[in-house]
Design an enzyme around this catalytic site. Structure first.
Site, short mmCIF file in Angstrom:
data_model
loop_
_atom_site.label_atom_id
_atom_site.label_comp_id
_atom_site.label_asym_id
_atom_site.label_seq_id
_atom_site.Cartn_x
_atom_site.Cartn_y
_atom_site.Cartn_z
N THR A 42 7.50 77.69 117.31
CA THR A 42 6.99 76.66 116.40
C THR A 42 8.17 76.04 115.68
O THR A 42 9.10 76.74 115.26
CB THR A 42 5.97 77.24 115.40
OG1 THR A 42 4.81 77.61 116.13
CG2 THR A 42 5.56 76.22 114.35
N PHE A 52 9.37 74.23 112.52
CA PHE A 52 9.05 73.99 111.11
C PHE A 52 10.01 72.96 110.56
O PHE A 52 11.17 72.90 111.00
CB PHE A 52 9.20 75.28 110.30
CG PHE A 52 8.14 76.30 110.60
CD1 PHE A 52 7.01 76.42 109.80
CD2 PHE A 52 8.26 77.14 111.70
CE1 PHE A 52 6.03 77.35 110.08
CE2 PHE A 52 7.27 78.08 111.99
CZ PHE A 52 6.16 78.19 111.17
#
Ligand code: PEP
Ligand code: MN
Length: 631
Positions: free
Chosen positions: A533, A535
């Site tokens: 992921t 961020f």
């Protein structure tokens, strides 16, 4: 025994508990954790735990069954993070300590320090008192060596470590070193351990070459029982019947110690193997096995080294090792520890003194403790920060905007399930917020249940919709389970913990399972192990000046005419700006109209990007730079 105290216990009650235990002969250590405050009581006294359980303010009492108490995971379930100057050892960091076996001259240590620092080491090693097998071998430069070591540390901004061989040297050495090293030959020198305990310095305790893991833990217990808080283990090989290598590196000690103790463990592949070409593979193996770092011997001229030349890396070999560690770290969900001048947050802080005048950064994120965003925060910031958990993504933006936090961290996209559109929309809705950095972390999802629950007990699984989506293959095996979307992965673990029903499971991080004392029934259930992921770090626009940006994100809408998008892309091509991502999104409230999100590399002369922005503004209807940042 560990005494878990009630939330919000009165200081008076706490004192009463302390007095009670001290009178019985226990020594007390208090640990204030994020989740709970505990008192550790150690002593050779036996007591009926019910006497303690009945005291006002006590939530529960857990006896520690191991002979080592303060060093045990039973005593403290969270990893201990050891601050050493600007470096923190433990947790999600991999620290690399490097330098020569021995300080040989001022020039030699200054040169080595600069070289290992340039390659990415964060702590400098160098022996000044060398416990050599032969009394005729070089014994070290003693105090002069420590002076040179300290000078090299100051010149490069690295804390330093050196071995202490005798109790008489403690007062002198503590003026020079940041970490005291207890060598393999002294692991069970209990008088030395007792003397080092109270001095307030971190101590690297090397495993005796003929010591069991339990004996190593007991040696650490000596240090802790005498006041030390920051003890690091060091596995450096043990003596076996094998003679090919100098010692045999006991890699299995790493996961064992990580399970038994909360203290970090560093591995020394140099003394473990004694052979230069075996050092790098074993360093990587140690890190893969979960070590918190490595300590490696590096010499600018190993062939003429005064000690341990054959196992010392050439600086170029060390540089290659650092690159390999860098490639390995994200696979393990870890981050290489860096000195602050390399860290974005610190340079950002320096550029924004006005904003960060008040000490620790306040960082907001969406979710509960144990959320993946929290992990991203720990990976991004080298310094300690104060966490500000928020219920919704919008709250993170508001918190930053209204200065309730200095910085926010939000997920933008996942390698398996794509963009988190809500956050793209929020970036648009909050024009005063800018992206100032990014962090990609590996996401490992686990099936989490109440302690003792079995697969057959499960009827419902709670997680964030992204968590459910990223584990879809695994969940297909259990069609009867009800999949319930929850606002947050870690929040779903908090929920099942509170609800107490064994039919409920959650999907979240290992940290979340640990924070809420839940069991992991199945590890790593994400559909694809390459699940990352991305961020981004956000701040108020007035503070969003990042030094030497490497990447930029912008958003635009085009005029409704043929070739409109083509002309935008042409501007990028003509200015040699490399596009990393292009995505279209419906414009909220304007059906069938679209905005485009773009990520680009910012060239070194970033004025070129700024000129490009001016041209892009002319080719677009609406245009906004979301941020220029380092990666
Ligand atoms: C050293 O690190 O310099 C050293 C002598 O190590 P050990 O005590 O592990 O032999
Ligand atoms: Mn050595």
């Amino acid at each position: 025994m560990v005494i878990v105290l009630n939330h919000g216990i009165h200081e008076k009650d706490k004192q009463k508990i302390r007095n009670f235990l001290e009178k019985k002969g226990f020594t007390i250590r208090e640990i204030i954790g994020e989740e709970e405050t505990i008192l550790g009581a150690v002593g050779i006294v036996s007591i009926d735990v019910r006497e303690v359980e009945l005291l006002p303010g006590v939530s529960r009492v857990i006896p520690i069954t191991k002979p080592y108490k303060l060093a045990s995971r039973e005593f403290k379930k969270e990893d201990t993070i050891i601050p050493v100057g600007p470096v923190r050892i433990g947790g999600q960091r991999i620290v690399v300590i490097a330098g020569p076996c021995a300080v040989e001259s001022r020039e030699q240590i200054l040169e080595t320090a600069q070289k290992v620092k340039n390659s990415g080491a964060v702590i400098l090693r160098g022996g000044a008192y060398k416990p050599r097998t032969s009394p005729y071998s070089f014994q070290g430069l003693e105090e002069k060596g420590l002076q040179y070591l300290k000078e090299a540390g100051v010149a490069t901004g690295m804390p330093v470590i050196s071995e202490i061989v005798s109790t008489e040297l403690v007062d002198m050495m503590k003026e020079y070193v940041d970490i005291m090293q207890v060598g393999t030959r002294n692991m069970q020198n209990y008088e030395l351990l007792k003397r080092l305990g109270p001095i307030g310095k971190p101590i690297l305790l090397k495993r005796g070459y003929a010591a069991t893991i339990q004996e190593l833990l007991m040696a650490a217990e000596y240090l802790l029982a005498h006041g030390a808080e920051n003890v690091l283990f060091c596995e450096r090989g043990i003596r076996t019947f094998e003679t090919y290598t100098r010692n045999t590196l006991d890699i299995s000690a790493i996961p064992i110690i990580k399970k038994l103790s909360h203290l970090p463990i560093i591995v020394d592949p140099s003394h473990a193997t004694g052979i230069r070409e075996k050092v790098s593979p074993m360093a990587l193996a140690a890190i893969a096995a979960g070590a918190d770092g490595v300590i490696v011997e590096v010499h600018p001229d190993p062939d003429n080294a005064l000690s341990d030349g054959p196992q010392s890396l050439y600086p170029e070999q060390f540089e290659k090792l650092m690159r390999d560690i860098e490639a390995l770290a994200p696979v393990l969900g870890k981050e290489i520890s860096r000195l602050p001048d390399k860290s974005i947050s610190i340079s950002y802080r320096q550029k924004n003194k006005k904003l960060f005048h008040k000490g620790r950064l306040k960082v907001s994120f969406q979710g509960e403790r144990g959320a993946f965003s929290e992990k991203a925060i720990y990976s991004y910031f080298d310094e300690e920060v104060d966490l500000v958990p928020c219920a919704e993504f919008r709250d993170v933006f508001n918190s930053v905007l209204k200065a309730a936090s200095d910085i926010g961290v939000i997920p933008l996209e996942n390698s398996l399930s794509g963009s988190i559109h809500q956050n793209f929309d929020l970036l648009l809705q909050f024009p005063d917020i800018q992206i100032i950095g990014e962090k990609k972390i590996r996401i490992i999802h686990n099936l989490i249940t109440l302690p003792g629950a079995q697969l057959t007990d499960i009827k419902r699984v709670y997680s964030h919709p992204q968590g459910l989506a990223q584990c879809s293959h695994y969940l297909e095996n259990f069609p009867a389970w009800e999949k319930i979307a929850y606002y947050d992965t870690a929040g779903s673990v908090a929920f099942i913990a509170k609800n107490g029903n064994k039919e409920n499971a959650a999907i979240a991080s290992e940290e979340a399972a640990r924070v809420y004392n839940m069991d992991i029934l199945k590890e790593s259930i994400e559909t694809n192990a390459r699940n990352y992921t991305r961020f981004v770090v956000i701040a108020r626009g007035d503070a969003a000046q990042v030094d030497k940006p490497e990447k930029a994100s912008f958003v635009f809408s085009t005029l409704d005419k043929p070739g409109a998008l083509f002309h935008v892309l042409q501007v990028l091509t003509e200015n040699s700006i490399n596009m990393k991502k292009l995505e279209s999104r419906p414009i909220p409230g304007k059906p069938w109209e679209y905005m485009f999100y773009v990520d680009v590399d910012v060239p070194e002369e970033n004025s070129r990007f700024k000129e490009c922005v001016e041209k892009l503004k002319k080719e677009t209807e609406e245009f906004r730079v979301l941020g220029m940042y380092r990666i």
